[in-house]
Design a protein around this motif. Structure first.
Motif, PDB file in Angstrom:
ATOM      1  N   HIS A 226       5.227 106.602  60.392  1.00 24.70           N
ATOM      2  CA  HIS A 226       4.293 105.617  59.841  1.00 24.70           C
ATOM      3  C   HIS A 226       3.979 104.533  60.863  1.00 24.70           C
ATOM      4  CE1 HIS A 226       2.418 102.805  57.059  1.00 24.70           C
ATOM      5  NE2 HIS A 226       3.264 101.873  57.493  1.00 24.70           N
ATOM      6  N   THR A 227       5.009 104.060  61.572  1.00 26.89           N
ATOM      7  CA  THR A 227       4.811 102.950  62.506  1.00 26.89           C
ATOM      8  C   THR A 227       3.978 103.363  63.708  1.00 26.89           C
ATOM      9  OG1 THR A 227       6.959 102.034  61.841  1.00 26.89           O
ATOM     10  CG2 THR A 227       5.985 101.187  63.862  1.00 26.89           C
ATOM     11  N   VAL A 228       4.303 104.515  64.324  1.00 26.97           N
ATOM     12  CA  VAL A 228       3.608 104.897  65.555  1.00 26.97           C
ATOM     13  C   VAL A 228       2.172 105.339  65.285  1.00 26.97           C
ATOM     14  CG1 VAL A 228       5.773 105.549  66.656  1.00 26.97           C
ATOM     15  CG2 VAL A 228       4.427 107.305  65.508  1.00 26.97           C
ATOM     16  N   SER A 232       1.988 100.759  66.416  1.00 20.17           N
ATOM     17  CA  SER A 232       2.078 101.109  67.829  1.00 20.17           C
ATOM     18  C   SER A 232       3.473 101.620  68.145  1.00 20.17           C
ATOM     19  CB  SER A 232       1.754  99.912  68.722  1.00 20.17           C
ATOM     20  OG  SER A 232       2.784  98.946  68.669  1.00 20.17           O
ATOM     21  N   THR A 233       3.554 102.427  69.202  1.00 23.15           N
ATOM     22  CA  THR A 233       4.841 102.932  69.669  1.00 23.15           C
ATOM     23  C   THR A 233       5.705 101.799  70.205  1.00 23.15           C
ATOM     24  OG1 THR A 233       3.862 105.073  70.228  1.00 23.15           O
ATOM     25  CG2 THR A 233       5.950 104.521  71.281  1.00 23.15           C
ATOM     26  N   GLY A 234       5.087 100.863  70.916  1.00 28.27           N
ATOM     27  CA  GLY A 234       5.838  99.738  71.470  1.00 28.27           C
ATOM     28  C   GLY A 234       6.501  98.888  70.410  1.00 28.27           C
ATOM     29  N   GLU A 235       5.807  98.673  69.296  1.00 23.12           N
ATOM     30  CA  GLU A 235       6.389  97.885  68.208  1.00 23.12           C
ATOM     31  C   GLU A 235       7.570  98.610  67.586  1.00 23.12           C
ATOM     32  OE1 GLU A 235       4.977  96.269  63.828  1.00 23.12           O
ATOM     33  OE2 GLU A 235       3.645  95.985  65.555  1.00 23.12           O
ATOM     34  N   MET A 287      10.121 110.551  72.083  1.00 22.61           N
ATOM     35  CA  MET A 287       9.937 111.149  70.762  1.00 22.61           C
ATOM     36  C   MET A 287       8.744 110.574  70.001  1.00 22.61           C
ATOM     37  SD  MET A 287      12.799 111.715  67.793  1.00 22.61           S
ATOM     38  CE  MET A 287      12.405 112.505  66.228  1.00 22.61           C
ATOM     39  N   PRO A 288       8.493 109.249  70.002  1.00 24.93           N
ATOM     40  CA  PRO A 288       7.319 108.741  69.286  1.00 24.93           C
ATOM     41  C   PRO A 288       6.007 109.308  69.810  1.00 24.93           C
ATOM     42  CG  PRO A 288       8.840 106.950  69.788  1.00 24.93           C
ATOM     43  CD  PRO A 288       9.330 108.145  70.517  1.00 24.93           C
ATOM     44  N   VAL A 289       5.959 109.654  71.094  1.00 23.56           N
ATOM     45  CA  VAL A 289       4.738 110.246  71.650  1.00 23.56           C
ATOM     46  C   VAL A 289       4.458 111.592  71.002  1.00 23.56           C
ATOM     47  CG1 VAL A 289       3.626 111.050  73.763  1.00 23.56           C
ATOM     48  CG2 VAL A 289       5.113 109.042  73.832  1.00 23.56           C
ATOM     49  N   VAL A 290       5.511 112.399  70.844  1.00 22.85           N
ATOM     50  CA  VAL A 290       5.351 113.721  70.232  1.00 22.85           C
ATOM     51  C   VAL A 290       5.077 113.583  68.734  1.00 22.85           C
ATOM     52  CG1 VAL A 290       6.364 116.020  70.018  1.00 22.85           C
ATOM     53  CG2 VAL A 290       6.970 114.584  71.966  1.00 22.85           C
ATOM     54  N   VAL A 291       5.734 112.625  68.081  1.00 23.27           N
ATOM     55  CA  VAL A 291       5.495 112.400  66.655  1.00 23.27           C
ATOM     56  C   VAL A 291       4.045 111.992  66.423  1.00 23.27           C
ATOM     57  CG1 VAL A 291       6.031 110.875  64.712  1.00 23.27           C
ATOM     58  CG2 VAL A 291       7.876 111.825  66.091  1.00 23.27           C
ATOM     59  N   ARG A 292       3.506 111.181  67.316  1.00 20.41           N
ATOM     60  CA  ARG A 292       2.116 110.753  67.172  1.00 20.41           C
ATOM     61  C   ARG A 292       1.159 111.934  67.312  1.00 20.41           C
ATOM     62  NH1 ARG A 292      -0.320 105.734  67.480  1.00 20.41           N
ATOM     63  NH2 ARG A 292      -2.515 105.739  68.069  1.00 20.41           N
ATOM     64  N   MET A 293       1.494 112.884  68.175  1.00 22.89           N
ATOM     65  CA  MET A 293       0.651 114.060  68.370  1.00 22.89           C
ATOM     66  C   MET A 293       0.743 115.023  67.198  1.00 22.89           C
ATOM     67  SD  MET A 293       1.170 115.058  72.368  1.00 22.89           S
ATOM     68  CE  MET A 293       0.254 116.580  72.062  1.00 22.89           C
ATOM     69  N   TYR A 356      -7.271 114.553  57.566  1.00 24.23           N
ATOM     70  CA  TYR A 356      -6.458 115.427  58.382  1.00 24.23           C
ATOM     71  C   TYR A 356      -5.698 114.595  59.386  1.00 24.23           C
ATOM     72  CZ  TYR A 356      -8.556 119.342  56.145  1.00 24.23           C
ATOM     73  OH  TYR A 356      -8.925 120.254  55.196  1.00 24.23           O
ATOM     74  N   SER A 357      -4.433 114.947  59.613  1.00 25.31           N
ATOM     75  CA  SER A 357      -3.535 113.985  60.236  1.00 25.31           C
ATOM     76  C   SER A 357      -2.861 114.453  61.506  1.00 25.31           C
ATOM     77  CB  SER A 357      -2.437 113.611  59.234  1.00 25.31           C
ATOM     78  OG  SER A 357      -1.717 114.755  58.856  1.00 25.31           O
ATOM     79  N   LEU A 358      -3.245 115.569  62.084  1.00 28.40           N
ATOM     80  CA  LEU A 358      -2.483 116.068  63.205  1.00 28.40           C
ATOM     81  C   LEU A 358      -3.136 115.834  64.553  1.00 28.40           C
ATOM     82  CD1 LEU A 358      -0.755 119.362  62.179  1.00 28.40           C
ATOM     83  CD2 LEU A 358       0.133 117.081  62.411  1.00 28.40           C
ATOM     84  N   ALA A 359      -3.828 114.756  64.745  1.00 28.41           N
ATOM     85  CA  ALA A 359      -4.362 114.464  66.071  1.00 28.41           C
ATOM     86  C   ALA A 359      -4.753 113.009  66.152  1.00 28.41           C
ATOM     87  CB  ALA A 359      -5.572 115.343  66.378  1.00 28.41           C
ATOM     88  N   ASP A 360      -4.951 112.557  67.354  1.00 29.51           N
ATOM     89  CA  ASP A 360      -5.425 111.190  67.560  1.00 29.51           C
ATOM     90  C   ASP A 360      -6.924 111.154  67.391  1.00 29.51           C
ATOM     91  OD1 ASP A 360      -3.097 110.807  70.252  1.00 29.51           O
ATOM     92  OD2 ASP A 360      -2.872 110.355  68.127  1.00 29.51           O
ATOM     93  N   GLN A 361      -7.395 110.112  66.754  1.00 32.28           N
ATOM     94  CA  GLN A 361      -8.827 109.947  66.573  1.00 32.28           C
ATOM     95  C   GLN A 361      -9.464 109.503  67.865  1.00 32.28           C
ATOM     96  OE1 GLN A 361      -9.665 107.781  63.130  1.00 32.28           O
ATOM     97  NE2 GLN A 361     -11.833 107.561  63.496  1.00 32.28           N
TER      98      GLN A 361
END
Length: 402
Positions: A226-228, A232-235, A287-293, A356-361
């Motif tokens: 939810h956060t990433v 943001s990943t940094g937060e 890990m947050p990078v992969v979770v975001r993807m 749909y939720s599996l990619a960055d906009q």
């Protein structure tokens, strides 16, 4: 024959009865399971292959922590909370410091004023998940831990369903079953190879600790996703470093001060602690990078191969007995992971829209802007998220599908 009312009029004004655009690939109809009659190259895109590779990098990092832990055990060092504290301290130094210097609404002080208790729960869940799974090794067998640790996946899917509004297709559930079959093959290989199973001092207590750890990991992973994806990943990493350091530091002082005092420090032990902390720091950062993807569920499926990498290392470092079932298990888990990521999940929003939720906009497009750019890449390309506007034919069909 009289034409149907909804098919009258110019072609460009006729409703699209073939289903939502995201449900089609190269103009072909999607089956109920989310599968399409498409070529293999439509599924095995570079994005999917990159996701698989990144997931295995995470598994290798976990393997690094497992190997260093094994060497620390041989040195008679039993300080799991100290090891966790070093990781959280690195996160604090790097990411929390970055939040302190950030300007605007999302700097450290404003985040703490608005959401401190949420990050406290997330940090507490993560710290205690790491601690309880390590303690479980003292009471139950390795087989029980490997099997029961998979409990994190159904709990994570359940929490994602209710809190993140993630919706899964039948293919996703089938993919999870395939991955669990791979884990079963790995456990069977351990038994056939006669690998040491660890303690059986209090099996029920140990099994309960594994289940508690899996549930806490699921809570932490849902908070992370939810956060990433929304902030943001940094937060996320900054807050994890702050609260993780505080909680693990207090627990270290209460529970392990005596054990830390008994350590006979030398260069080898210091290097093992440093290597463990660096592997964990890299794992938490990557890990947050992969979770975001992808998603937290997909990442946990990829991490099922971590035990196998540890076993492969153990063949050379600790002289474990090899079994061909290890190779079979690895292949089966990878196949299940690819199946899970071949078709995108989607989010059912509270207002009846489907996202749909599996990619960055695309960065230059807001969440309410429709675009067809790149939407024909197919499920393997993880296109999305796309919000379907009310009143369109795609929105009507998507809502009906829910």
């Amino acid at each position: 024959m009289t034409a149907r009312p909804d098919m009258q009029g110019p072609r460009e004004h006729r409703p699209d009865t073939r289903g939502p655009r995201e449900h089609r690939l190269c103009g072909k109809w999607t089956l109920d399971w989310g599968l399409n009659n498409y070529k293999m190259r439509d599924v095995f895109t570079w994005r999917l292959l990159k996701t698989v590779a990144m997931g295995q990098v995470l598994s290798l990092l976990i393997c690094g922590t497992a190997v260093t832990c094994q060497y620390l055990v041989e040195e008679k060092v039993d300080t799991p909370m100290l090891q966790s504290f070093l990781n959280y301290a690195l996160l604090l130094l790097v990411y929390t410091t970055g939040l302190c210097t950030r300007k605007g609404d999302r700097n450290l002080w404003r985040v703490l004023r608005s959401n401190w208790w949420k990050y406290l729960v997330m940090g507490l869940a993560d710290v205690e998940a790491n601690y309880t799974v390590v303690k479980a090794y003292q009471y139950t067998t390795l087989t029980s831990i490997q099997l029961l640790d998979c409990f994190v996946i159904p709990v994570l899917m359940l929490l994602s369903w209710f809190f993140l509004k993630t919706r899964y297709r039948p293919l996703h559930f089938a993919a999870v079953m395939v991955c669990l079959i791979g884990v079963g093959a790995m456990v069977g290989a351990d038994i056939l190879a006669g690998r040491a199973q660890g303690s059986e001092e209090a099996v029920v207590l140990g099994d309960a600790l594994v289940l508690v750890s899996a549930s806490l990991y699921a809570v932490s992973n849902v908070c992370q996703e939810h956060t990433v994806k929304t902030l943001s990943t940094g937060e996320f990493l900054g807050m994890m470093g702050l609260f993780g350091t505080i909680i693990s530091g207090v627990q270290l002082a209460v529970l392990e001060s005596g054990a830390v005092g008994l350590i006979t420090w030398n260069l080898r032990i210091a290097l093992l602690f440093a290597l463990y902390a660096l592997c964990m720091f890299a794992l938490y950062s990557f890990m947050p990078v992969v979770v975001r993807m992808t998603s937290a569920t997909a990442v946990n499926l990829s991490l099922l191969t971590a035990d196998l990498f540890s076993l492969f290392c153990g063949l050379f470092l600790f002289h474990y007995t090899f079994s061909a079932l290890y190779i079979v298990s690895f292949i089966v888990i990878i196949v299940g992971f690819v199946m899970f990521n071949a078709v995108p999940t989607y989010s059912a929003l509270t207002d009846g829209e489907t996202q749909y939720s599996l990619a960055d906009q695309e960065p230059d497009q807001g969440p309410d802007q429709r675009t067809d750019q790149g939407r024909d890449e197919g499920p393997g390309g993880f296109q999305g998220p796309q919000r379907l506007l009310p009143g369109t034919s795609e929105h009507v069909v998507a809502v009906a599908a829910l």
